[in-house]
Scaffold this active site. Structure first.
Site, mmCIF file in Angstrom:
data_model
loop_
_atom_site.group_PDB
_atom_site.id
_atom_site.type_symbol
_atom_site.label_atom_id
_atom_site.label_comp_id
_atom_site.label_asym_id
_atom_site.label_seq_id
_atom_site.Cartn_x
_atom_site.Cartn_y
_atom_site.Cartn_z
ATOM 1 N N LYS A 166 -18.470 -18.309 4.458
ATOM 2 C CA LYS A 166 -19.766 -18.226 4.432
ATOM 3 C C LYS A 166 -20.808 -17.597 3.525
ATOM 4 O O LYS A 166 -20.206 -16.440 3.182
ATOM 5 C CB LYS A 166 -19.921 -17.369 6.025
ATOM 6 C CG LYS A 166 -19.561 -18.187 7.050
ATOM 7 C CD LYS A 166 -19.764 -17.529 8.401
ATOM 8 C CE LYS A 166 -19.471 -18.413 9.668
ATOM 9 N NZ LYS A 166 -19.554 -17.519 10.872
ATOM 10 N N GLY B 118 -12.752 -4.809 2.206
ATOM 11 C CA GLY B 118 -14.068 -4.444 2.364
ATOM 12 C C GLY B 118 -14.911 -3.511 1.236
ATOM 13 O O GLY B 118 -15.874 -3.799 0.496
ATOM 14 N N GLY C 49 -9.955 -9.328 0.875
ATOM 15 C CA GLY C 49 -9.216 -9.833 1.999
ATOM 16 C C GLY C 49 -8.592 -11.347 1.653
ATOM 17 O O GLY C 49 -7.382 -11.172 0.966
ATOM 18 N N ARG D 192 0.815 -1.300 0.052
ATOM 19 C CA ARG D 192 -0.194 -0.099 0.029
ATOM 20 C C ARG D 192 0.841 1.418 -0.034
ATOM 21 O O ARG D 192 0.532 2.411 -0.477
ATOM 22 C CB ARG D 192 -1.018 0.040 1.134
ATOM 23 C CG ARG D 192 -1.982 -0.804 0.933
ATOM 24 C CD ARG D 192 -3.031 -0.969 1.925
ATOM 25 N NE ARG D 192 -4.365 -1.532 1.872
ATOM 26 C CZ ARG D 192 -5.372 -1.742 2.781
ATOM 27 N NH1 ARG D 192 -5.331 -1.555 3.869
ATOM 28 N NH2 ARG D 192 -6.555 -2.410 2.211
HETATM 29 C C1 3PG Z 1 -8.850 -1.606 4.994
HETATM 30 O O1 3PG Z 1 -7.837 -1.790 5.536
HETATM 31 O O2 3PG Z 1 -9.682 -2.575 4.743
HETATM 32 C C2 3PG Z 1 -9.047 -0.124 4.903
HETATM 33 O O3 3PG Z 1 -8.008 0.479 5.112
HETATM 34 C C3 3PG Z 1 -10.217 0.170 5.511
HETATM 35 O O4 3PG Z 1 -10.274 -0.310 7.215
HETATM 36 P P1 3PG Z 1 -11.315 -0.230 7.942
HETATM 37 O O5 3PG Z 1 -12.160 -1.524 7.588
HETATM 38 O O6 3PG Z 1 -10.916 -0.164 9.402
HETATM 39 O O7 3PG Z 1 -12.263 0.869 7.728
HETATM 40 MG MG MG Z 2 -11.436 -3.608 6.729
#
Ligand code: 3PG
Ligand code: MG
Length: 400
Positions: free
Chosen positions: A200, A381, A358, A38
């Site tokens: 899931k 996310g 993820g 990142r």
């Molecule tokens: C992540 O690492 O997925 C993003 O930086 C968002 O972080 P957060 O889920 O704590 O908002």
């Molecule tokens: Mg996150």
């Protein structure tokens, strides 16, 4: 992406200060950054702004300190790590808070400076998208650049509020993400194949419901496939399975049928009686032959052949989630083989292959396939919410 302003549209920035929202929420152990992906992804934007003469102020969050100063969540070690990646000093704005002291600090720095402000989530107004905090952040500079696609699903002061105050632009890596995602689901070359795995169904209901209306083929793998199999009356033994979601699974299959989306579920599977690497009694069997004391841990070879045929048919692939318990050998077999099959076709120019979210990046790296995918998102996310068809507040604010 045409409806966004890009850095090129900002013109000459000599004497100006650019505020850049980056995602420096990086993995860290013993105060050291363990994966700088990142950090490196912010380089094109930071360099482009400096080339235009801008002083660069970076805003970023780290962890979830919930509006309080938590020393272990300071961005100080990240400033050091980013300075190495950048090959230039990065000045860390320690103890500046989020008000006048912060803007005074920024003003006091020379024009060729790169400054990293302390964790935006130390400020109580950040996650509330407090307008006063957004205004204080905006006062740090003249223009706002959002380069944090992976945080764009959050409507926070530094990702959304500030973009409504200053002239705002998409950064280079934001631009690359949005262009790649648009190619995958926005205006894709058809047929489109989606591969969705993971444990899931419950965490991906919205995603599955959206995909079956958009893609031509949907392959379901991982633990969530068991829920679909069980909903169709297949016995899954003691597999991970959300039996209470049988109706939801059938509803998703129904929406798929109405939208001419072909569903691919495992035809054969790897099973074992224990959730353990190299479980001694593991075997391959047809679905429908899983014993009561066995659990499904991976997709089988026939399933893989069917998936590869689907990849041959497809022009576009969008992938999220592993197909089996890929952290345990040999139950990484289907995930690794499918990832390599997709990577092959992408490398040969036969398939646009986009992946994200993820576990997915870890699975593709494990398969040594990530490099040959057309695009692998750094987002977790945010990638999922985009696959769910939701608007991302950080992206929407750039359109205004
Ligand atoms: C992540 O690492 O997925 C993003 O930086 C968002 O972080 P957060 O889920 O704590 O908002
Ligand atoms: Mg996150």
């Amino acid at each position: 992406m045409s409806d966004f302003r890009r850095i090129e549209d900002a013109g000459d920035l000599s004497g100006k200060t650019a505020i850049v929202r980056v995602d420096f929420n990086v993995p860290m152990a013993d105060g050291k950054v363990t994966d700088d992906t990142r950090l490196r992804s912010a380089l094109p934007t930071v360099n482009a702004l400096r080339d235009r003469g801008a002083k660069v102020v970076l805003l970023a969050h780290f962890g979830r300190p919930k509006g309080k100063e938590v020393p272990e969540m300071s961005l100080a070690p990240v400033a050091t790590a980013f300075s190495k990646v950048l090959g230039a000093p990065v000045h860390f704005a320690r103890n500046c808070g989020c008000g006048e002291k912060a803007s005074a600090f920024v003003r006091s720095r020379p024009q060729d400076d790169v400054i990293l402000m302390e964790n935006t989530r130390f400020c109580p107004g950040e996650e509330k998208n407090d307008p006063e905090l957004a205004a204080n952040m905006a006062a740090l500079g003249d223009i706002y650049v959002n380069d944090a696609f992976s945080a764009a699903h959050r409507a926070h002061a530094s990702t959304e509020g500030i973009a409504r105050i200053l002239p705002s632009y998409a950064g280079k890596s934001m631009e690359t993400e949005l262009d790649a995602l648009d190619k995958a689901l926005g205006k894709p070359e058809r047929p489109v194949l989606a591969v969705v795995g993971g444990a899931k169904v419950s965490s991906k209901i919205d995603l599955l419901k959206n995909l079956v209306t958009k893609v031509d083929m949907l392959a379901i793998g991982g633990g969530m496939a068991n829920t679909f199999l069980a909903a169709q009356g297949v016995s899954v033994g003691k597999s991970l399975c959300e039996h209470d979601l049988a109706d939801t699974a059938r509803e998703i299959l129904d929406i798929a049928a109405k939208n001419n989306c072909r569903i691919l579920l495992p035809a054969d599977v790897a099973v074992a009686t224990e959730f353990k690497a190299h479980a001694p009694d593991h075997r391959i069997c047809h679905v429908g032959e899983v014993a009561d004391n066995e659990m499904i841990l991976d997709a089988g070879p026939q399933t893989l052949v069917a998936l590869e045929h689907a990849m041959d048919e497809a022009k576009t692939l969008v992938w999220n989630g592993p197909l089996g318990a890929f952290e345990l050998e040999p139950f990484d077999t289907a995930t690794v083989a499918a990832a390599q099959a997709a990577a092959h076709r992408a490398k040969a120019g036969k398939l646009t292959a986009v992946a994200g979210g993820g576990d997915t990046v870890a699975a593709l790296n494990h398969a040594k396939a990530a490099g040959d995918f057309t695009f692998v998102s750094t987002a977790g996310g945010a990638f999922l919410e985009w696959m769910e068809g939701k608007e991302l507040p950080g992206v929407e604010a750039l359109k205004a």
